[in-house]
Design an enzyme around this catalytic site. Structure first.
Site, mmCIF file in Angstrom:
data_model
loop_
_atom_site.group_PDB
_atom_site.id
_atom_site.type_symbol
_atom_site.label_atom_id
_atom_site.label_comp_id
_atom_site.label_asym_id
_atom_site.label_seq_id
_atom_site.Cartn_x
_atom_site.Cartn_y
_atom_site.Cartn_z
ATOM 1 C CG HIS A 197 21.043 -3.270 -25.749
ATOM 2 N ND1 HIS A 197 22.383 -2.979 -25.651
ATOM 3 C CD2 HIS A 197 20.549 -3.147 -24.491
ATOM 4 C CE1 HIS A 197 22.674 -2.691 -24.391
ATOM 5 N NE2 HIS A 197 21.580 -2.784 -23.673
ATOM 6 C CG HIS B 199 20.007 -6.767 -20.064
ATOM 7 N ND1 HIS B 199 19.325 -6.743 -21.261
ATOM 8 C CD2 HIS B 199 20.681 -5.583 -19.999
ATOM 9 C CE1 HIS B 199 19.551 -5.596 -21.872
ATOM 10 N NE2 HIS B 199 20.371 -4.869 -21.118
ATOM 11 C CD GLU C 148 24.260 -2.764 -20.470
ATOM 12 O OE1 GLU C 148 24.620 -1.855 -21.251
ATOM 13 O OE2 GLU C 148 23.148 -3.327 -20.546
ATOM 14 C CE LYS D 260 16.065 4.691 -23.363
ATOM 15 N NZ LYS D 260 16.704 3.695 -24.258
ATOM 16 C CG ASN E 260 19.545 0.852 -27.281
ATOM 17 O OD1 ASN E 260 19.535 0.669 -26.071
ATOM 18 N ND2 ASN E 260 18.745 1.714 -27.876
ATOM 19 C CG HIS F 156 16.267 -6.322 -26.487
ATOM 20 N ND1 HIS F 156 16.106 -5.033 -26.923
ATOM 21 C CD2 HIS F 156 16.753 -6.223 -25.226
ATOM 22 C CE1 HIS F 156 16.481 -4.193 -25.960
ATOM 23 N NE2 HIS F 156 16.874 -4.901 -24.919
ATOM 24 N NE ARG G 263 -2.391 15.336 -13.351
ATOM 25 C CZ ARG G 263 -3.361 15.876 -12.631
ATOM 26 N NH1 ARG G 263 -3.081 16.700 -11.646
ATOM 27 N NH2 ARG G 263 -4.617 15.597 -12.905
ATOM 28 C CE LYS H 161 22.017 5.659 -19.866
ATOM 29 N NZ LYS H 161 21.302 4.467 -19.520
ATOM 30 C CD GLU I 24 16.844 4.921 -27.721
ATOM 31 O OE1 GLU I 24 16.984 4.818 -26.495
ATOM 32 O OE2 GLU I 24 16.684 3.961 -28.474
ATOM 33 N NE ARG J 74 18.786 7.159 -23.303
ATOM 34 C CZ ARG J 74 18.297 7.512 -22.133
ATOM 35 N NH1 ARG J 74 17.779 8.708 -21.978
ATOM 36 N NH2 ARG J 74 18.315 6.688 -21.107
#
Ligand code: GLY
Length: 372
Positions: free
Chosen positions: A251, A269, A188, A146, A248, A255, A124, A230, A240, A244
């Site tokens: 992005h 990426h 980035e 994330k 992106n 994607h 957990r 960040k 997010e 946040r």
């Protein structure tokens, strides 16, 4: 030259707060760096085979008398899978990693995301430390909690928010990256200037070439400024719900391009992020949100750095504009079927909006594909 001073960026998240340490030789100094987070002198290290060859022995030496058990998985995006997650979790159980123990994720974004998720679900939730070994991981994926694996339905669709207990960004590991991987991570870094700090973008325009050539102090500054930005955004909006999403920038385009190129090494990426940022600025300018000069300035910097900038820089065929926009619809940022875009009012000034007509995106991409 004096040894570089280690910098600390604090990520203030209440009882989930942690430090990102940035400097040279942090892997060699791991025992001291880890002292505040270990309850007993034992850690599990998750890495990949390539990173293990380059850095695992160095880390073990740095950890001194701390007992280490390690697992090296095959490198590459395919490792962000259910199978690798199962292997990682079962390995930690077999090694009797307890709730109070710490997992170290030593690697790039793949190992960081997988290791973070494994740590989130083992017993957990156990603590984990990120030691990012790519520029992309140092400035983005290792910070902010994330964690995820991929599903056949899409990238990063299975995961959790689980903040690390510590991040060690050792600048010296960047020396082992290929130029292509370094520049992909730099995509980035540029993103941070574009999304919220015009002065940082200007600094990159001046210093980017020296930084790419290997200047350690400049690299450390670029990593620190990116992580500061960040940390500030994540502290405002950890899960997010709002701001946040600014992280992106580029992005949604990225994607779609990654899906269109099969997540292969036709497009890394960070390369997709750079092209996506250029497209986001072009779209913002066409819609009258920002000045016409802004997209030209973005493209000029990417080109000056020798980076992929346009769709024509992606080798091989791409689907047509309609198909690319359909691929954007798979994005996690879609709400009620509405695509959300990060648009620019200028360099360093961005905002989230659903108010972008599909037609404008199709025309933008059709024009971009014409030059291919
Ligand atoms: N890479 C985007 C984020 O961490 O939110």
């Amino acid at each position: 030259m004096n040894p570089m001073q280690t910098e600390t960026v604090h990520v203030p998240l209440g009882d989930r707060s942690y430090n990102v340490r940035i400097g040279e030789g942090l892997i060699e100094a791991a025992a001291a760096e880890f002292a505040p987070v270990l309850d007993r002198p034992r850690v599990a290290v998750l890495t990949d085979e390539t990173v293990a060859e380059a850095h695992l022995e160095r880390l073990k030496t740095g950890l001194g008398s701390i007992e280490v058990t390690s697992l090296a998985l095959p490198p590459g995006e395919a490792t962000k899978s259910w199978a690798a997650l199962e292997r990682t979790v079962e390995w930690m159980l077999a090694e009797k990693i307890e709730r109070r123990d710490v997992l170290i994720a030593l690697g790039g974004g793949v190992i960081g995301d997988l290791g973070g998720f494994a740590a989130a679900i083992l017993r957990r939730g156990i603590r984990y430390v990120q030691i990012p070994t790519s520029l992309l991981a140092q400035v983005d994926s290792s910070v902010g909690g994330k964690t995820a694996i991929n599903s056949p339905a899409g990238k990063n669709l299975i995961g959790a928010f689980h903040q690390p207990a510590l991040v060690l960004a050792d600048i010296s590991v960047l020396n082992t990256l290929t130029k292509r991987d370094f520049l992909a991570g730099y995509g980035e870094v540029v993103k941070y200037g574009l999304l919220g700090d015009a002065a940082f973008f200007e600094w990159l325009e001046t210093n980017g070439p020296a930084l790419a050539a290997g200047d350690a102090a400049m690299r450390a500054y670029a990593v620190r400024r990116s992580v500061e930005m960040k940390a500030e955004i994540v502290a405002r909006d950890e899960t997010e719900q709002g701001d946040r999403a600014l992280l992106n920038l580029g992005h949604t385009f990225c994607h779609a391009l990654e899906a269109a190129t099969g997540y292969s090494d036709r497009l890394l990426h960070g390369e997709g992020v750079a092209i996506g940022c250029a497209l986001a600025f072009e779209l913002s300018s066409r819609l009258g949100f920002c000045a016409q000069e802004d997209p030209s300035r973005v493209r000029a910097h990417l080109k000056a750095m020798g980076m992929k900038t346009d769709l024509s820089d992606i080798p091989g065929e791409l689907p047509d504009a309609e198909a690319l926009v359909d691929l954007m619809g798979q994005d996690k940022k879609v709400i009620d079927g509405q695509l959300r875009f990060i648009m620019a009012r200028g360099i360093g000034e961005t905002y989230v909006t659903s108010d972008v007509p599909r037609e404008a995106v199709v025309t933008l991409l059709a024009d971009a594909l014409k030059s291919k």
